[in-house]
Enzyme design. Structure first.
Site, PDB file in Angstrom:
ATOM      1  N   ASP A  63       0.823  -1.198   0.000  1.00  0.00           N
ATOM      2  CA  ASP A  63       0.000   0.000   0.000  1.00  0.00           C
ATOM      3  C   ASP A  63       0.868   1.263   0.000  1.00  0.00           C
ATOM      4  O   ASP A  63       1.662   1.491   0.920  1.00  0.00           O
ATOM      5  CB  ASP A  63      -0.891  -0.012   1.243  1.00  0.00           C
ATOM      6  CG  ASP A  63      -1.853   1.147   1.248  1.00  0.00           C
ATOM      7  OD1 ASP A  63      -2.686   1.215   0.343  1.00  0.00           O
ATOM      8  OD2 ASP A  63      -1.740   2.004   2.139  1.00  0.00           O
ATOM      9  N   THR A  96      -3.349   5.657  -3.861  1.00  0.00           N
ATOM     10  CA  THR A  96      -2.205   6.407  -3.340  1.00  0.00           C
ATOM     11  C   THR A  96      -0.960   6.202  -4.197  1.00  0.00           C
ATOM     12  O   THR A  96      -0.228   7.163  -4.453  1.00  0.00           O
ATOM     13  CB  THR A  96      -1.898   5.989  -1.892  1.00  0.00           C
ATOM     14  OG1 THR A  96      -1.811   4.572  -1.833  1.00  0.00           O
ATOM     15  CG2 THR A  96      -2.990   6.444  -0.969  1.00  0.00           C
ATOM     16  N   THR A  97      -0.733   4.955  -4.632  1.00  0.00           N
ATOM     17  CA  THR A  97       0.444   4.711  -5.465  1.00  0.00           C
ATOM     18  C   THR A  97       0.291   5.458  -6.785  1.00  0.00           C
ATOM     19  O   THR A  97       1.215   6.129  -7.246  1.00  0.00           O
ATOM     20  CB  THR A  97       0.612   3.207  -5.730  1.00  0.00           C
ATOM     21  OG1 THR A  97       0.500   2.518  -4.485  1.00  0.00           O
ATOM     22  CG2 THR A  97       1.951   2.894  -6.355  1.00  0.00           C
ATOM     23  N   ASP A 391      -8.950   0.215   1.867  1.00  0.00           N
ATOM     24  CA  ASP A 391      -8.966   0.701   0.483  1.00  0.00           C
ATOM     25  C   ASP A 391     -10.311   0.405  -0.173  1.00  0.00           C
ATOM     26  O   ASP A 391     -10.868   1.246  -0.883  1.00  0.00           O
ATOM     27  CB  ASP A 391      -7.853   0.035  -0.347  1.00  0.00           C
ATOM     28  CG  ASP A 391      -6.487   0.627  -0.018  1.00  0.00           C
ATOM     29  OD1 ASP A 391      -6.408   1.470   0.887  1.00  0.00           O
ATOM     30  OD2 ASP A 391      -5.501   0.228  -0.674  1.00  0.00           O
TER      31      ASP A 391
HETATM   32  P1  ADP Z   1      -3.096   2.368  -5.794  1.00  0.00           P
HETATM   33  O1  ADP Z   1      -2.398   2.620  -4.495  1.00  0.00           O
HETATM   34  O2  ADP Z   1      -2.821   3.451  -6.768  1.00  0.00           O
HETATM   35  O3  ADP Z   1      -4.527   2.050  -5.650  1.00  0.00           O
HETATM   36  P2  ADP Z   1      -2.747  -0.399  -6.499  1.00  0.00           P
HETATM   37  O4  ADP Z   1      -1.540  -1.205  -6.158  1.00  0.00           O
HETATM   38  O5  ADP Z   1      -3.990  -0.657  -5.753  1.00  0.00           O
HETATM   39  O6  ADP Z   1      -2.331   1.118  -6.403  1.00  0.00           O
HETATM   40  O7  ADP Z   1      -3.007  -0.578  -8.055  1.00  0.00           O
HETATM   41  C1  ADP Z   1      -4.032   0.064  -8.710  1.00  0.00           C
HETATM   42  C2  ADP Z   1      -3.909  -0.175 -10.184  1.00  0.00           C
HETATM   43  O8  ADP Z   1      -3.997  -1.572 -10.478  1.00  0.00           O
HETATM   44  C3  ADP Z   1      -5.058   0.487 -10.931  1.00  0.00           C
HETATM   45  O9  ADP Z   1      -4.565   1.148 -12.054  1.00  0.00           O
HETATM   46  C4  ADP Z   1      -5.939  -0.683 -11.321  1.00  0.00           C
HETATM   47  O10 ADP Z   1      -6.654  -0.448 -12.508  1.00  0.00           O
HETATM   48  C5  ADP Z   1      -4.932  -1.780 -11.498  1.00  0.00           C
HETATM   49  N1  ADP Z   1      -5.544  -3.108 -11.348  1.00  0.00           N
HETATM   50  C6  ADP Z   1      -6.224  -3.602 -10.309  1.00  0.00           C
HETATM   51  N2  ADP Z   1      -6.635  -4.870 -10.541  1.00  0.00           N
HETATM   52  C7  ADP Z   1      -6.187  -5.186 -11.768  1.00  0.00           C
HETATM   53  C8  ADP Z   1      -6.265  -6.351 -12.597  1.00  0.00           C
HETATM   54  N3  ADP Z   1      -6.883  -7.440 -12.178  1.00  0.00           N
HETATM   55  N4  ADP Z   1      -5.680  -6.309 -13.793  1.00  0.00           N
HETATM   56  C9  ADP Z   1      -5.025  -5.208 -14.217  1.00  0.00           C
HETATM   57  N5  ADP Z   1      -4.920  -4.079 -13.495  1.00  0.00           N
HETATM   58  C10 ADP Z   1      -5.478  -4.063 -12.284  1.00  0.00           C
HETATM   59 MG    MG Z   2      -5.422   0.447  -4.753  1.00  0.00          MG
END
Ligand code: ADP
Ligand code: MG
Length: 545
Positions: A63, A96-97, A391
């Protein structure tokens, strides 16, 4: 500002000062470094980070906000980046990322433009135009969702959680959706969700799949005395934030006891006071006592005799949650306790969870009070699951607030980026370059997802762009599990619109803020006096290169 208008500043000798391009370079360098540190965690295939603090405590997380919070970052520009993640987390609870990586990339691209002698204010102007347009484009491609769309809500929760609680994500998503439906309120055609109403309680033991939604409040405390009832029906709950003890201070005065009789009368007096406190409870009609402080052994005995179930040393936050849920008023002076201060619940009972006794308050006066009891095999697992739940709750709340979602896996980013490129052409001049840089920045999301899935980032981007230029390519994104491009809507990877627009806002704001700085001066922190060594402004001295 023209040179002659600059105010005259007297700086002490040896004051650390970095100006102009050097200042920009350092700030950008630091911001990029912070963004790069968490970039590889993006998406379900993102890697985890292990942060070891100076006491040796370990946090393992995927996270962004958590990692940045745990990292010790001294440089002011680095701190500004941490703020981005924090704002994102406070505002929408997810993304957040994304926000941090976007900010880092915007600054990296700005750096190149600065090298090409493009003025910071031109870059800022272009970025502003681009951010505004990008938000409009996100909105234009978003789709509507309502509280009844349980399946879509589940997919949003699941997408928000992936990468954090993989094995449990399916069942946890269902719980989170149920919790949100329970607390959501319909106000003037709007769905309002206060995620504070969902109390998340973690308990190590069993597996993520054993997590449960409790219609009521769970507190991680046992009933204090074995002779007390373990279950009370039709509970009348007193919330007291004072100790059920005769305070030290009250008996502090020196007492000279010269005979056994005197000792006895002294003890009798203490006993009498405790008895009175219990009687006061009884008189108000309480059959459950939840105390924020301690409860003396003797008081426990009296409470047990009266058949009152009591729990002690309950956290302040739990007291507040209980007050909200049961309608009780937290009372500080027991003398003031009135029947009307008592809270109501159908059942209060102690239950054994993973060998520990916890107290459950079911059927609260306010039916919106729910608790999510997160279970998992180890502390690290429950901690990360708690963040995943956080989240997902945030994502659902922001989805419902705006009633809109977009397609994930980088699909929305490529769609918006394509539109932005076309828009840039209509602007022309140097700003066009900044808008194009903004459009390229959005592509960092699918690119990073592709990298995380072991795909070639360049090839991926080329085919993604070409797919999106065709009429119905808008849902094509990176399927990280299959390592290929796919229709991400069909894959049910969807995200709240608000998470995307907030990420854009915070990222472009911090980029602008950092770009505006052309002078870094090490000041004296108030109170520390003038003897602060040069370079004492965080890690500044060391950062210069
Ligand atoms: P953040 O902290 O930004 O929420 P995450 O590690 O949760 O970062 O990643 C979010 C990103 O991962 C988003 O761009 C989302 O669309 C992508 N994502 C989530 N699940 C999938 C999936 N099954 N396949 C491809 N991309 C995904
Ligand atoms: Mg996320």
């Amino acid at each position: 500002m023209p040179e002659q208008q600059q105010p005259v500043v007297f700086l002490g000798e040896g004051t650390k000062r970095t100006r102009g391009r050097d200042a920009q370079r350092i700030n950008i360098l630091v911001a990029k470094a912070v963004a790069n540190a968490i970039k590889s965690t993006l998406g379900p295939k993102g890697m985890d980070k292990m942060i070891v603090d100076d006491l040796g405590d370990v946090t393992i997380s995927n996270d962004g906000a958590t990692i940045l919070q745990e990292m010790s970052i001294d440089h002011p520009a680095g701190k500004m980046m941490v703020e981005v993640a924090k704002t994102q987390d406070d505002e929408v609870g997810d993304g957040t990322t994304t926000a941090t990586v976007l900010a880092g990339t915007l600054l990296g691209k700005a750096e190149k433009m600065l090298d090409d002698e493009i003025h910071p204010s031109t870059i800022i102007k272009g970025y502003r135009l681009a951010a505004k347009k990008a938000k409009e484009y996100y909105e234009a491609i978003s789709e509507s969702i309502v509280l009844g769309d349980k399946k879509l809500l589940h997919d949003i929760a699941f997408t928000a959680m992936t990468g954090k609680a993989s094995e449990g994500a399916e069942s946890l998503s269902n719980l989170v959706v149920d919790a949100i439906i329970q607390v959501a309120e319909q106000k003037e055609n709007k769905t309002v969700v206060d995620i504070e109403q969902v109390k998340v309680e973690k308990k190590v033991g069993a597996s993520l799949m054993d997590s449960e939604l409790v219609k009521g409040i769970v507190i991680d405390k046992e009933v204090v005395h074995s002779n007390m009832p373990k279950q009370v029906q039709n509970a009348k709950i007193a919330l007291v934030d004072a100790a059920f003890e005769i305070k030290e201070t009250e008996t502090d005065a020196k007492i000279q006891i010269t005979s056994p009789d005197q000792l006895q009368s002294f003890l009798d007096q203490e006993e009498g006071m405790l008895k009175k406190m219990v009687e006061k409870l009884k008189k108000a009609g309480a059959n459950v006592l939840i105390c924020q402080k301690g409860i003396d052994d003797l008081a426990q005995h009296f409470l047990a005799k009266e058949g009152i179930l009591a729990v002690r040393r309950v956290k302040k936050s739990d007291m507040d949650a209980l007050a909200k849920a049961t309608g009780a008023k937290v009372v500080s002076r027991l003398e003031d306790l009135e029947t009307s201060d008592l809270g109501k619940a159908q059942t209060v009972e102690e239950k054994k969870i993973a060998g520990d006794d916890m107290t459950f308050i079911y059927g609260c006066k306010n039916p919106k009070a729910v608790s999510l009891l997160v279970r998992g095999g180890s502390e690290h697992v429950v901690d990360e699951a708690e963040r995943a739940v956080h989240d997902a709750l945030g994502a659902l709340a922001s989805t419902l607030r705006a009633g809109k979602f977009v397609i994930g896996g980088g699909a929305a980013e490529v769609a918006v980026s394509t539109k932005l490129r076309n828009y840039a052409k209509t602007i022309g001049g140097r700003e066009q370059l900044a808008i194009e840089a903004f459009a390229e920045t959005l592509e960092v999301i699918p690119r990073t997802l592709a990298e995380s899935a072991g795909m070639d980032p360049l090839d991926t981007m080329v085919s993604l762009r070409s797919k999106h230029s065709s009429k119905d390519g808008g849902a094509i994104g990176v399927d990280v599990y299959e390592s290929k491009l796919a229709n991400m809507k069909a894959k049910r990877v969807i995200e709240p619109l608000a998470v995307k627009t907030q990420a854009l806002t915070s990222a472009s704001e911090v980029a602008e803020m950092i770009l505006r700085i052309d002078d870094i001066i090490a000041g004296n922190s108030k109170g520390k006096g003038p003897e602060m060594p040069p370079g004492g402004m965080g890690g500044m001295g060391g950062m210069e290169m």
